[in-house]
Design an enzyme around this catalytic site. Structure first.
Site, PDB file in Angstrom:
ATOM      1  N   LYS A 177       0.829  -1.210   0.000  1.00 21.18           N
ATOM      2  CA  LYS A 177       0.000   0.000   0.000  1.00 21.18           C
ATOM      3  C   LYS A 177       0.862   1.258   0.000  1.00 21.18           C
ATOM      4  O   LYS A 177       0.650   2.188  -0.785  1.00 21.18           O
ATOM      5  CB  LYS A 177      -0.925  -0.019   1.215  1.00 21.18           C
ATOM      6  CG  LYS A 177      -1.544   1.311   1.628  1.00 21.18           C
ATOM      7  CD  LYS A 177      -2.319   1.114   2.914  1.00 21.18           C
ATOM      8  CE  LYS A 177      -2.786   2.326   3.630  1.00 21.18           C
ATOM      9  NZ  LYS A 177      -1.995   3.493   3.736  1.00 21.18           N
ATOM     10  N   ASN A 178       1.844   1.301   0.888  1.00 23.92           N
ATOM     11  CA  ASN A 178       2.636   2.514   1.059  1.00 23.92           C
ATOM     12  C   ASN A 178       3.581   2.778  -0.108  1.00 23.92           C
ATOM     13  O   ASN A 178       4.075   3.891  -0.261  1.00 23.92           O
ATOM     14  CB  ASN A 178       3.426   2.449   2.367  1.00 23.92           C
ATOM     15  CG  ASN A 178       2.524   2.551   3.586  1.00 23.92           C
ATOM     16  OD1 ASN A 178       1.423   3.093   3.505  1.00 23.92           O
ATOM     17  ND2 ASN A 178       2.984   2.029   4.703  1.00 23.92           N
TER      18      ASN A 178
ATOM     19  N   ARG B  40      -5.328  10.504   3.965  1.00 16.93           N
ATOM     20  CA  ARG B  40      -4.204  11.357   4.284  1.00 16.93           C
ATOM     21  C   ARG B  40      -3.240  11.513   3.106  1.00 16.93           C
ATOM     22  O   ARG B  40      -2.781  12.624   2.801  1.00 16.93           O
ATOM     23  CB  ARG B  40      -3.466  10.734   5.489  1.00 16.93           C
ATOM     24  CG  ARG B  40      -2.105  11.314   5.778  1.00 16.93           C
ATOM     25  CD  ARG B  40      -2.199  12.660   6.416  1.00 16.93           C
ATOM     26  NE  ARG B  40      -0.904  13.325   6.479  1.00 16.93           N
ATOM     27  CZ  ARG B  40      -0.730  14.551   6.916  1.00 16.93           C
ATOM     28  NH1 ARG B  40      -1.762  15.247   7.337  1.00 16.93           N
ATOM     29  NH2 ARG B  40       0.460  15.101   6.941  1.00 16.93           N
TER      30      ARG B  40
ATOM     31  N   CYS C 218      -7.366   9.816   9.131  1.00 22.16           N
ATOM     32  CA  CYS C 218      -6.449   9.313  10.142  1.00 22.16           C
ATOM     33  C   CYS C 218      -6.881   9.769  11.530  1.00 22.16           C
ATOM     34  O   CYS C 218      -7.164  10.941  11.737  1.00 22.16           O
ATOM     35  CB  CYS C 218      -5.035   9.804   9.859  1.00 22.16           C
ATOM     36  SG  CYS C 218      -3.813   9.094  10.951  1.00 22.16           S
TER      37      CYS C 218
ATOM     38  N   ASP D 237       3.204   1.218  12.468  1.00 20.17           N
ATOM     39  CA  ASP D 237       2.045   0.519  11.919  1.00 20.17           C
ATOM     40  C   ASP D 237       1.852  -0.871  12.523  1.00 20.17           C
ATOM     41  O   ASP D 237       0.773  -1.455  12.385  1.00 20.17           O
ATOM     42  CB  ASP D 237       2.172   0.387  10.396  1.00 20.17           C
ATOM     43  CG  ASP D 237       1.778   1.664   9.673  1.00 20.17           C
ATOM     44  OD1 ASP D 237       1.270   2.593  10.324  1.00 20.17           O
ATOM     45  OD2 ASP D 237       1.984   1.744   8.448  1.00 20.17           O
TER      46      ASP D 237
ATOM     47  N   ARG E 209      -8.743  -0.856   4.058  1.00 22.74           N
ATOM     48  CA  ARG E 209      -7.906   0.218   3.508  1.00 22.74           C
ATOM     49  C   ARG E 209      -6.501  -0.298   3.179  1.00 22.74           C
ATOM     50  O   ARG E 209      -5.837   0.237   2.297  1.00 22.74           O
ATOM     51  CB  ARG E 209      -7.807   1.381   4.496  1.00 22.74           C
ATOM     52  CG  ARG E 209      -9.072   2.211   4.645  1.00 22.74           C
ATOM     53  CD  ARG E 209      -8.820   3.397   5.551  1.00 22.74           C
ATOM     54  NE  ARG E 209      -7.683   4.178   5.073  1.00 22.74           N
ATOM     55  CZ  ARG E 209      -7.005   5.055   5.819  1.00 22.74           C
ATOM     56  NH1 ARG E 209      -7.340   5.239   7.084  1.00 22.74           N
ATOM     57  NH2 ARG E 209      -5.983   5.714   5.300  1.00 22.74           N
TER      58      ARG E 209
ATOM     59  N   ARG F  39      -1.102  14.894  12.348  1.00 19.98           N
ATOM     60  CA  ARG F  39      -0.246  14.699  11.171  1.00 19.98           C
ATOM     61  C   ARG F  39      -0.313  15.970  10.337  1.00 19.98           C
ATOM     62  O   ARG F  39      -0.940  16.024   9.283  1.00 19.98           O
ATOM     63  CB  ARG F  39      -0.710  13.473  10.363  1.00 19.98           C
ATOM     64  CG  ARG F  39      -0.736  12.201  11.174  1.00 19.98           C
ATOM     65  CD  ARG F  39      -1.209  10.997  10.391  1.00 19.98           C
ATOM     66  NE  ARG F  39      -0.160  10.435   9.573  1.00 19.98           N
ATOM     67  CZ  ARG F  39      -0.294   9.292   8.899  1.00 19.98           C
ATOM     68  NH1 ARG F  39      -1.416   8.614   8.946  1.00 19.98           N
ATOM     69  NH2 ARG F  39       0.699   8.821   8.171  1.00 19.98           N
TER      70      ARG F  39
END
Length: 423
Positions: free
Chosen positions: A25-26, A95, A119, A308, A400, A124
């Site tokens: 995902k990231n 985000r 989030c 995470d 997600r 953030r």
């Protein structure tokens, strides 16, 4: 969303079997933003089909991109992606949508977005993002609900990050690749997804290199060709399943682990008493002897233990007799899972920002509520280790970042059923 947006888990059985890890995902989200910088068809191979990727896909479509899937390969035709406004309905849900500002400025010299949301784990702020764009020559106007940016030709600059920020580092990279001249980013985040973004952009014709740790140098180019690259396996998903095996005292094999990215995770797992071996590129996990409390587990920027996986680690530690402590150093409000674990029978107390866990009490299934992505995964892990049946509500949060968590864990012998009810 109806209350029956839930995962029903029957626990008490050790996990056992073989699993393959989905794409990251990231890594996928910033690479999708990078596709905006080319007027052609870019491909993300092995892209995870998860809610955040689908939302980013919708945003790109709103900006004029044409997108389609072939299995797990995502095609992004950005030939006509000349839009400059991200509607607040989209930006407020995710985000990472803010990193599109740099790509939009590089391409169209104008961008507007609502403040990013999605989030609940802590503050953030976007101040570092705005600092980066201003340093490169963008004019930024904030009115409390919207960020508006404009520029002529962005110009290279030397930028120092006062604190490590993955998103702001990605913002700087995306904005600088088409800027005029040389950009030097100092104090950058070093998470693996930064390297994957740079590699993808270099494949598009960018000139990015790491001069030394935490320093990225970018020579601006006139244009970029479409990209075509493979999304790497997700280290957080791999860590989640590793910790699920530990919590249930199971044995699993991860077929395609991102081994070079998991040292911090494996070190903590080993300290818990977990054992592992690496053979033929596979990670062979034996969680049968997981039973050591941790004097202090601290989350750190990469290559340390990732924030995470803090909640999933907590779900393991509540099953281990003795006192463990966790200090969350990245996000100040990332203990939201603790009350729900206590409802299942855990003993967790938050003192001066440290979670003190008196572990070893039996967990009992009940109804719990996921409030964010990784906390939801932690509740699934706890449910697998608990006696009886647990209903984990809010599986939309889990989706997600996890493409098929129920199918994956069921393939490992877990008993999970997704119940959506009437939406």
């Amino acid at each position: 969303m109806n209350d029956s947006d839930e995962i029903v888990v029957t626990g008490g059985k050790p996990l056992n079997g073989t699993i393959k890890i989905q794409g990251s995902k990231n890594a996928a989200l910033p690479i999708m933003a990078a596709a905006l910088l080319s007027e052609g068809i870019s491909v993300l191979r092995g892209c995870p089909r998860i809610a955040d990727v689908f939302l980013m896909e919708k945003i790109l479509r709103e900006l004029g991109a044409v997108t389609w899937w072939q299995g797990h390969d995502l095609y992004l035709d950005c030939s006509q992606a000349d839009g400059t406004v991200i509607p607040a309905d989209f930006s407020g849900k995710m985000r990472s949508s803010v990193i599109l500002l740099g790509a939009m400025l590089g391409r169209n010299h104008k961008a507007s977005t609502g403040y990013p949301g999605g989030c609940v784990i802590g503050k953030r702020p976007v101040d570092l993002h705005i600092k980066v764009l201003r340093s490169l020559g963008a004019k930024i106007v904030e009115n409390g609900t919207e960020i508006r940016a404009s520029c002529g030709k962005l110009k290279g600059a030397e930028i120092f990050f006062s604190k490590s920020s993955v998103g702001a580092t990605e913002q700087g990279i995306l904005a600088a690749v088409l800027a005029e001249g040389r950009t030097v980013l100092r104090g950058c985040a070093c998470e693996p997804e930064i390297g994957w973004l740079c590699s993808y952009l270099n494949g598009m014709g960018a000139k990015i290199f790491f001069s030394e740790k935490n320093i990225i140098c970018i020579e601006g180019v006139e244009y970029l060709r479409p990209g075509d690259g493979v999304i790497p396996p997700d280290r957080i998903v791999a860590g989640t399943y590793l910790l699920a095996a530990a919590a249930t005292r199971g044995e699993i094999i991860i077929e395609n682990p991102p081994l070079g990215e998991m040292d911090g995770i494996l070190e903590v797992y080993r300290k818990m008493g977990g054992q592992y071996d690496i053979f033929g590129g596979k990670l062979i996990v034996n969680g049968k002897n997981t039973g050591n409390p941790l004097k202090l587990l601290e989350t750190e920027v990469y290559p340390g233990f990732p924030t995470d996986l803090q909640s999933p680690a907590m779900a393991v530690l509540v099953t281990i007799s003795g006192e463990s402590r966790i200090r969350e150093k990245i996000f100040e409000d990332r203990y939201k899972t603790a009350p729900w674990l206590c409802r299942m029978g855990a003993d967790i107390r938050i003192r001066n920002g440290v979670a003190v866990i008196h572990g070893g009490y039996p967990l009992t299934g009940c109804t719990v509520e996921a409030q964010e992505l990784r906390g939801g995964a932690a509740l699934v892990i706890a449910a697998l280790a608990a006696g009886g049946t647990t209903k984990v509500r809010g599986c939309r949060f889990i989706e997600r970042g996890y493409e098929h968590i129920c199918e994956d864990l069921t393939a490992l012998g877990g008993l999970l059923i997704k119940d959506r009810g009437t939406l």
